[in-house]
Design a protein around this motif. Structure first.
Motif, PDB file in Angstrom:
ATOM      1  N   MET A   3       0.824  -1.193   0.000  1.00  0.00           N
ATOM      2  CA  MET A   3       0.000   0.000   0.000  1.00  0.00           C
ATOM      3  C   MET A   3       0.869   1.258   0.000  1.00  0.00           C
ATOM      4  N   THR A   4       1.985   1.205   0.678  1.00  0.00           N
ATOM      5  CA  THR A   4       2.921   2.311   0.716  1.00  0.00           C
ATOM      6  C   THR A   4       4.318   1.731   0.842  1.00  0.00           C
ATOM      7  N   SER A   5       5.305   2.462   0.345  1.00  0.00           N
ATOM      8  CA  SER A   5       6.650   1.899   0.339  1.00  0.00           C
ATOM      9  C   SER A   5       7.442   2.233   1.594  1.00  0.00           C
ATOM     10  N   ARG A   6       6.915   3.102   2.450  1.00  0.00           N
ATOM     11  CA  ARG A   6       7.590   3.389   3.712  1.00  0.00           C
ATOM     12  C   ARG A   6       6.559   3.862   4.735  1.00  0.00           C
ATOM     13  N   TYR A   7       6.752   3.423   5.938  1.00  0.00           N
ATOM     14  CA  TYR A   7       5.829   3.824   7.000  1.00  0.00           C
ATOM     15  C   TYR A   7       6.452   3.523   8.358  1.00  0.00           C
ATOM     16  N   PRO A 140      11.797  -1.938  -0.332  1.00  0.00           N
ATOM     17  CA  PRO A 140      12.638  -1.580  -1.465  1.00  0.00           C
ATOM     18  C   PRO A 140      12.296  -2.354  -2.743  1.00  0.00           C
ATOM     19  N   VAL A 141      12.840  -1.847  -3.826  1.00  0.00           N
ATOM     20  CA  VAL A 141      12.714  -2.468  -5.141  1.00  0.00           C
ATOM     21  C   VAL A 141      14.123  -2.687  -5.683  1.00  0.00           C
ATOM     22  N   MET A 142      14.301  -3.767  -6.418  1.00  0.00           N
ATOM     23  CA  MET A 142      15.577  -4.021  -7.099  1.00  0.00           C
ATOM     24  C   MET A 142      15.406  -3.593  -8.562  1.00  0.00           C
ATOM     25  N   LEU A 143      16.222  -2.655  -8.990  1.00  0.00           N
ATOM     26  CA  LEU A 143      16.122  -2.100 -10.336  1.00  0.00           C
ATOM     27  C   LEU A 143      17.397  -2.402 -11.114  1.00  0.00           C
ATOM     28  N   GLU A 144      17.242  -3.030 -12.286  1.00  0.00           N
ATOM     29  CA  GLU A 144      18.390  -3.324 -13.148  1.00  0.00           C
ATOM     30  C   GLU A 144      18.539  -2.214 -14.179  1.00  0.00           C
ATOM     31  N   VAL A 145      19.745  -1.677 -14.271  1.00  0.00           N
ATOM     32  CA  VAL A 145      20.018  -0.566 -15.178  1.00  0.00           C
ATOM     33  C   VAL A 145      21.188  -0.932 -16.092  1.00  0.00           C
ATOM     34  N   VAL A 146      21.002  -0.729 -17.389  1.00  0.00           N
ATOM     35  CA  VAL A 146      22.075  -0.965 -18.374  1.00  0.00           C
ATOM     36  C   VAL A 146      22.288   0.329 -19.143  1.00  0.00           C
ATOM     37  N   LEU A 147      23.547   0.786 -19.168  1.00  0.00           N
ATOM     38  CA  LEU A 147      23.834   2.042 -19.876  1.00  0.00           C
ATOM     39  C   LEU A 147      25.267   2.044 -20.422  1.00  0.00           C
ATOM     40  N   ASP A 148      25.582   3.078 -21.184  1.00  0.00           N
ATOM     41  CA  ASP A 148      26.911   3.194 -21.786  1.00  0.00           C
ATOM     42  C   ASP A 148      27.944   3.568 -20.726  1.00  0.00           C
ATOM     43  N   TYR A 149      29.185   3.212 -21.007  1.00  0.00           N
ATOM     44  CA  TYR A 149      30.273   3.515 -20.078  1.00  0.00           C
ATOM     45  C   TYR A 149      30.423   5.017 -19.820  1.00  0.00           C
ATOM     46  N   ASN A 150      30.193   5.829 -20.853  1.00  0.00           N
ATOM     47  CA  ASN A 150      30.405   7.270 -20.685  1.00  0.00           C
ATOM     48  C   ASN A 150      29.365   7.918 -19.766  1.00  0.00           C
ATOM     49  N   ALA A 151      28.346   7.160 -19.370  1.00  0.00           N
ATOM     50  CA  ALA A 151      27.307   7.704 -18.482  1.00  0.00           C
ATOM     51  C   ALA A 151      27.499   7.285 -17.025  1.00  0.00           C
ATOM     52  N   GLU A 163      18.115   7.780  -3.080  1.00  0.00           N
ATOM     53  CA  GLU A 163      18.292   6.777  -2.020  1.00  0.00           C
ATOM     54  C   GLU A 163      18.599   5.397  -2.602  1.00  0.00           C
ATOM     55  N   ALA A 164      19.311   5.390  -3.723  1.00  0.00           N
ATOM     56  CA  ALA A 164      19.627   4.139  -4.426  1.00  0.00           C
ATOM     57  C   ALA A 164      21.028   3.669  -4.068  1.00  0.00           C
ATOM     58  N   VAL A 165      21.147   2.355  -3.871  1.00  0.00           N
ATOM     59  CA  VAL A 165      22.423   1.730  -3.540  1.00  0.00           C
ATOM     60  C   VAL A 165      22.727   0.647  -4.567  1.00  0.00           C
ATOM     61  N   VAL A 166      23.963   0.606  -5.062  1.00  0.00           N
ATOM     62  CA  VAL A 166      24.362  -0.428  -6.020  1.00  0.00           C
ATOM     63  C   VAL A 166      24.602  -1.735  -5.268  1.00  0.00           C
ATOM     64  N   THR A 167      23.910  -2.805  -5.673  1.00  0.00           N
ATOM     65  CA  THR A 167      24.118  -4.120  -5.053  1.00  0.00           C
ATOM     66  C   THR A 167      24.879  -5.074  -5.971  1.00  0.00           C
ATOM     67  N   ARG A 176      26.269  -2.765 -16.499  1.00  0.00           N
ATOM     68  CA  ARG A 176      25.001  -3.206 -15.913  1.00  0.00           C
ATOM     69  C   ARG A 176      25.085  -3.076 -14.391  1.00  0.00           C
ATOM     70  N   PHE A 177      24.042  -2.492 -13.824  1.00  0.00           N
ATOM     71  CA  PHE A 177      23.985  -2.306 -12.378  1.00  0.00           C
ATOM     72  C   PHE A 177      22.642  -2.802 -11.852  1.00  0.00           C
ATOM     73  N   VAL A 178      22.657  -3.331 -10.650  1.00  0.00           N
ATOM     74  CA  VAL A 178      21.423  -3.633  -9.942  1.00  0.00           C
ATOM     75  C   VAL A 178      21.370  -2.707  -8.730  1.00  0.00           C
ATOM     76  N   LEU A 179      20.304  -1.968  -8.637  1.00  0.00           N
ATOM     77  CA  LEU A 179      20.138  -0.986  -7.567  1.00  0.00           C
ATOM     78  C   LEU A 179      19.054  -1.426  -6.592  1.00  0.00           C
ATOM     79  N   ARG A 180      19.212  -1.006  -5.367  1.00  0.00           N
ATOM     80  CA  ARG A 180      18.197  -1.211  -4.335  1.00  0.00           C
ATOM     81  C   ARG A 180      17.749   0.172  -3.887  1.00  0.00           C
ATOM     82  N   LEU A 181      16.444   0.462  -4.013  1.00  0.00           N
ATOM     83  CA  LEU A 181      15.953   1.796  -3.691  1.00  0.00           C
ATOM     84  C   LEU A 181      14.484   1.734  -3.280  1.00  0.00           C
TER      85      LEU A 181
END
Length: 212
Positions: A3-7, A140-151, A163-167, A176-181
């Motif tokens: 219902m809500t992500s923080r409480y 939290p949610v685990m988010l997978e991000v893929v991007l170019d090296y220059n970014a 409030e994202a942390v690389v796991t 490629r990164f997996v984030l927890r946020l």
């Protein structure tokens, strides 16, 4: 999805307050109850602590604030509807989630009447919640991000703002990164990544996790 992500939830350990009302001794004990099983275990522990009490009435709400998906209550011998229901009503209207409360009563010889009992039990829960130490529960949610090296540099700089942390991280053809946020930070972060990279990014929620 939650219902809500923080409480707010109760801080660890039990918390207790006590009052004498018309010679009856009332003891309210509150604890964190993230599941129905843990709520019932807490209730049994309090009952074992006060086995000689006249009543050990209880209520719990094992979910986000206001959720009725996992609730329970008991009058434990008091007139029907005078203890458990008023206690649960207070919990459901409180801004705290995952909470259980036992109100122990030692009868003092003076009857309170139906209305008096309702006020006494509801009042004890309110009094306990007023002094209850709280902490924040973040779903939290685990988010997978893929991007170019220059970014990568700009990408990592923006993470604290969301409030994202690389796991996990992996460097192949792309980075490629997996984030927890926190759940509510996902859409704003994805929008910021799209803007930063000109759309040259892949971002996908991988799975849900939990954090107590």
């Amino acid at each position: 999805m939650p219902m809500t992500s923080r409480y707010p939830i109760p801080a660890p350990d039990w918390h207790r307050t006590e009052e004498i009302l018309k010679k009856s001794r009332f003891i309210a004990t509150v604890a964190h109850a993230p599941t129905t099983e843990e709520a019932r275990a807490f209730i049994e522990s309090v009952r074992a602590e006060f086995p000689d009490a006249t009543h050990n009435c209880w209520a719990f709400q094992a979910g986000p604030p206001g959720s009725t998906a996992r609730v329970g209550m008991s009058d434990d011998g008091e007139p029907h509807g005078t203890a458990g229901r008023p206690m649960l009503n207070v919990l459901l209207h409180a801004p705290v989630g995952e909470v259980a409360c036992v109100v122990t009563r030692y009868f003092g010889g003076i009857k309170l009447g139906t209305g008096g009992l309702v006020r006494a039990y509801a009042g004890m829960v309110k009094a306990a919640l007023e002094i209850l130490p709280l902490r924040e529960r973040i779903v939290p949610v685990m988010l997978e991000v893929v991007l170019d090296y220059n970014a990568i540099t700009l990408f990592k700089r923006m993470l604290p703002d969301f409030e994202a942390v690389v796991t996990e991280e992996e460097f192949g053809a792309d980075a490629r990164f997996v984030l927890r946020l926190p759940q509510e930070r996902v859409s704003p972060l994805c929008a910021a990544l799209e803007e930063m990279t000109g759309g040259a990014v892949l971002a996908e929620v991988r799975n849900m996790d939990s954090d107590g």
